[in-house]
Design an enzyme around this catalytic site. Structure first.
Site, PDB file in Angstrom:
ATOM      1  N   SER A  65       0.875  -1.164   0.000  1.00  0.00           N
ATOM      2  CA  SER A  65       0.000   0.000   0.000  1.00  0.00           C
ATOM      3  C   SER A  65       0.911   1.211   0.000  1.00  0.00           C
ATOM      4  CB  SER A  65      -0.857   0.016   1.281  1.00  0.00           C
ATOM      5  OG  SER A  65      -1.443   1.291   1.472  1.00  0.00           O
TER       6      SER A  65
ATOM      7  N   TYR B  31      -1.970  -1.108  10.376  1.00  0.00           N
ATOM      8  CA  TYR B  31      -1.941  -1.230   8.911  1.00  0.00           C
ATOM      9  C   TYR B  31      -0.621  -0.689   8.362  1.00  0.00           C
ATOM     10  CZ  TYR B  31      -3.909  -0.982   4.138  1.00  0.00           C
ATOM     11  OH  TYR B  31      -4.154  -1.146   2.792  1.00  0.00           O
TER      12      TYR B  31
HETATM   13  P1  NAD Z   1     -11.448  -6.028   0.023  1.00  0.00           P
HETATM   14  O1  NAD Z   1     -12.039  -5.923   1.382  1.00  0.00           O
HETATM   15  O2  NAD Z   1     -12.273  -5.724  -1.186  1.00  0.00           O
HETATM   16  O3  NAD Z   1     -10.805  -7.461  -0.200  1.00  0.00           O
HETATM   17  C1  NAD Z   1     -10.064  -8.120   0.790  1.00  0.00           C
HETATM   18  C2  NAD Z   1     -10.000  -9.580   0.438  1.00  0.00           C
HETATM   19  O4  NAD Z   1      -9.278 -10.256   1.483  1.00  0.00           O
HETATM   20  C3  NAD Z   1     -11.379 -10.249   0.365  1.00  0.00           C
HETATM   21  O5  NAD Z   1     -11.363 -11.238  -0.644  1.00  0.00           O
HETATM   22  C4  NAD Z   1     -11.508 -10.889   1.752  1.00  0.00           C
HETATM   23  O6  NAD Z   1     -12.409 -11.998   1.764  1.00  0.00           O
HETATM   24  C5  NAD Z   1     -10.088 -11.321   1.978  1.00  0.00           C
HETATM   25  N1  NAD Z   1      -9.753 -11.583   3.371  1.00  0.00           N
HETATM   26  C6  NAD Z   1      -9.925 -10.776   4.443  1.00  0.00           C
HETATM   27  N2  NAD Z   1      -9.534 -11.411   5.555  1.00  0.00           N
HETATM   28  C7  NAD Z   1      -9.098 -12.634   5.174  1.00  0.00           C
HETATM   29  C8  NAD Z   1      -8.565 -13.747   5.861  1.00  0.00           C
HETATM   30  N3  NAD Z   1      -8.403 -13.749   7.187  1.00  0.00           N
HETATM   31  N4  NAD Z   1      -8.245 -14.844   5.147  1.00  0.00           N
HETATM   32  C9  NAD Z   1      -8.424 -14.886   3.804  1.00  0.00           C
HETATM   33  N5  NAD Z   1      -8.919 -13.855   3.098  1.00  0.00           N
HETATM   34  C10 NAD Z   1      -9.241 -12.749   3.793  1.00  0.00           C
HETATM   35  O7  NAD Z   1     -10.160  -5.063   0.093  1.00  0.00           O
HETATM   36  P2  NAD Z   1      -9.173  -4.517  -1.025  1.00  0.00           P
HETATM   37  O8  NAD Z   1      -9.220  -3.052  -0.946  1.00  0.00           O
HETATM   38  O9  NAD Z   1      -9.349  -5.190  -2.317  1.00  0.00           O
HETATM   39  O10 NAD Z   1      -7.775  -4.955  -0.366  1.00  0.00           O
HETATM   40  C11 NAD Z   1      -6.910  -5.895  -0.932  1.00  0.00           C
HETATM   41  C12 NAD Z   1      -5.483  -5.543  -0.526  1.00  0.00           C
HETATM   42  O11 NAD Z   1      -5.141  -4.291  -1.078  1.00  0.00           O
HETATM   43  C13 NAD Z   1      -5.277  -5.434   0.984  1.00  0.00           C
HETATM   44  O12 NAD Z   1      -4.030  -6.011   1.334  1.00  0.00           O
HETATM   45  C14 NAD Z   1      -5.258  -3.946   1.206  1.00  0.00           C
HETATM   46  O13 NAD Z   1      -4.516  -3.597   2.333  1.00  0.00           O
HETATM   47  C15 NAD Z   1      -4.588  -3.481  -0.070  1.00  0.00           C
HETATM   48  N6  NAD Z   1      -4.798  -2.069  -0.397  1.00  0.00           N
HETATM   49  C16 NAD Z   1      -6.055  -1.572  -0.592  1.00  0.00           C
HETATM   50  C17 NAD Z   1      -6.198  -0.227  -0.902  1.00  0.00           C
HETATM   51  C18 NAD Z   1      -7.529   0.395  -1.168  1.00  0.00           C
HETATM   52  O14 NAD Z   1      -7.592   1.611  -1.297  1.00  0.00           O
HETATM   53  N7  NAD Z   1      -8.608  -0.354  -1.269  1.00  0.00           N
HETATM   54  C19 NAD Z   1      -5.077   0.598  -1.007  1.00  0.00           C
HETATM   55  C20 NAD Z   1      -3.829   0.045  -0.791  1.00  0.00           C
HETATM   56  C21 NAD Z   1      -3.695  -1.280  -0.491  1.00  0.00           C
END
Ligand code: NAD
Length: 256
Positions: free
Chosen positions: A138, A151
């Site tokens: 991130s 985080y």
């Molecule tokens: P999201 O909530 O849409 O997806 C998260 C995914 O992780 C889902 O499929 C969920 O079921 C799964 N998950 C959660 N806990 C779990 C567990 N204990 N075991 C297995 N699966 C699990 O979120 P997202 O925004 O797509 O995030 C995905 C990644 O991207 C994360 O690592 C997040 O930190 C990172 N990220 C997101 C953003 C953003 O702005 N959305 C920015 C930077 C980084």
């Protein structure tokens, strides 16, 4: 480009993970999905792209379940060629108010799971002398934001793990790199939009604009599709010697 390869994407039932899984499937890779919630929808979306798809429901906070998932992937498709460590959660609170249980969960799911999946994927990748490990870190792997201690700590850890994994395999065909998105409008961020809307008495649209205005000069969300294309680049021949980078796709967030 990726026909005959297998990609395992953790947390790929939603958001960024699903976007990356679809981009890799479009290049011909078979996909192992993981994550909670609706499974049949994402499975059907991947199958429609003409590749094989399997699913394992490992809870990424549990080492023994990650071990079972990696074994399942190898048993199903022979080997994991591309590992995308993407599963992640968020919790927002000041350090002194941060629930200890949420801290432990974020470190386990956002950081330690990447260590487990990586250590279990590496032997087969090294034996094949080809592999790609892509860690979805991130922008919070590079800079901090208030109320996101766990985080930010986990994501800085992921960037560190990325560098060490890249270095240890630098003379092999196995690369490891991190992707650092700014705001992406997934369920994880929608919760923060909702909280802002309530706290500031804003509409959903105004709250989104406010979130972007605070951090992201482009005033645009990065999309899972764009992040998927970056993952595809890391998997391409042009990515053969890209090692240990933390590549931001953040609308200018960290250029400030
Ligand atoms: P999201 O909530 O849409 O997806 C998260 C995914 O992780 C889902 O499929 C969920 O079921 C799964 N998950 C959660 N806990 C779990 C567990 N204990 N075991 C297995 N699966 C699990 O979120 P997202 O925004 O797509 O995030 C995905 C990644 O991207 C994360 O690592 C997040 O930190 C990172 N990220 C997101 C953003 C953003 O702005 N959305 C920015 C930077 C980084």
């Amino acid at each position: 480009m990726l026909q005959g390869k297998t990609a395992l994407v953790t947390g790929s039932t939603s958001g960024i993970g699903l976007g990356i899984a679809k981009a890799l499937a479009k290049q011909g890779a078979n996909i192992v999905l993981n994550g909670f919630g609706d499974v049949e929808g994402p499975k059907a979306e991947i199958a429609a792209l003409g590749v094989k798809v399997a699913y394992h429901g490992a809870d990424m906070s549990k080492a023994n379940e990650i071990e079972a998932m990696m074994k399942f992937a190898a048993d199903t498709f022979g080997r994991v060629d591309i590992l995308v460590n993407n599963a992640g959660i968020q919790h927002v609170a000041k350090v002194e108010d941060f629930p200890v249980e949420r801290w432990d969960a974020i470190i386990a799911i956002n950081l330690t799971s990447a260590f487990h999946a990586t250590r279990l994927a590496l032997p087969a990748m090294k034996a094949a002398n080809w592999g790609r490990i892509i860690n979805v870190a991130s922008i919070h792997g590079l800079v901090g934001s208030a109320e996101k201690s766990a985080y930010v700590a986990a994501k800085h850890g992921v960037v560190g793990l990325t560098k060490v994994t890249a270095l240890e395999n630098a003379t092999t065909g196995v690369t490891c790199n991190a992707i650092c998105p700014g705001w992406v409008l997934t369920p994880l961020v929608q919760k923060q939009v909702d909280a802002k809307a309530v706290a500031m008495g804003l509409s959903n649209e105004e709250a989104k604009k406010q979130l972007l205005r605070e951090k992201e000069p482009s005033m645009q969300f990065t999309t899972p599709e764009e992040l998927g294309e970056l993952a595809v680049f890391f998997c391409s021949a042009a990515g053969n010697n890209v090692r240990g980078v933390a590549w931001n796709m953040d609308g200018g967030w960290t250029a400030q």
